[in-house]
Design a protein around this motif. Sequence first.
Motif, mmCIF file in Angstrom:
data_model
loop_
_atom_site.group_PDB
_atom_site.id
_atom_site.type_symbol
_atom_site.label_atom_id
_atom_site.label_comp_id
_atom_site.label_asym_id
_atom_site.label_seq_id
_atom_site.Cartn_x
_atom_site.Cartn_y
_atom_site.Cartn_z
ATOM 1 N N ILE A 1 6.032 -1.223 -1.920
ATOM 2 C CA ILE A 1 4.922 -0.363 -1.538
ATOM 3 C C ILE A 1 4.206 -1.042 -0.374
ATOM 4 O O ILE A 1 3.746 -2.180 -0.508
ATOM 5 C CB ILE A 1 3.954 -0.177 -2.724
ATOM 6 N N PRO A 2 4.097 -0.351 0.760
ATOM 7 C CA PRO A 2 3.407 -0.954 1.898
ATOM 8 C C PRO A 2 1.894 -0.980 1.667
ATOM 9 O O PRO A 2 1.379 -0.286 0.792
ATOM 10 C CB PRO A 2 3.759 -0.025 3.059
ATOM 11 N N GLU A 3 1.207 -1.762 2.465
ATOM 12 C CA GLU A 3 -0.249 -1.790 2.349
ATOM 13 C C GLU A 3 -0.775 -0.429 2.779
ATOM 14 O O GLU A 3 -0.515 0.040 3.874
ATOM 15 C CB GLU A 3 -0.852 -2.893 3.211
ATOM 16 N N ASN A 4 -1.475 0.202 1.886
ATOM 17 C CA ASN A 4 -1.976 1.552 2.162
ATOM 18 C C ASN A 4 -3.444 1.675 1.743
ATOM 19 O O ASN A 4 -3.866 2.691 1.237
ATOM 20 C CB ASN A 4 -1.132 2.597 1.432
ATOM 21 N N GLY A 5 -4.183 0.623 1.921
ATOM 22 C CA GLY A 5 -5.575 0.612 1.508
ATOM 23 C C GLY A 5 -5.770 -0.068 0.163
ATOM 24 O O GLY A 5 -6.849 -0.516 -0.162
#
Length: 80
Positions: A60-64
């Motif tokens: 999961i990429p950094e998305n907040g």
Amino acid sequence: MTPVQCKMARAALSWGTRDLARNAGVSPDTIARLERGERLRDATVDVIKAAFEKAGLEFIPENGGGVGVRFSNPSASKVD
């Protein structure tokens, strides 16, 4: 894949560095270097990430909310 994601993924699978190295076809020292934050060739990181993905994980990429790792199939439980 970040060094933290690598450590998280190994923990999710209960893999040691040697387990990951064997599944990715790299040396345990390469895994240690990645987890220390040393720069590796993109192709090397790709084969390590592919080993995790083959074992049923997704990144999961950094998305907040920060980077992460999860099972792509929530019913996945044990991988050798």
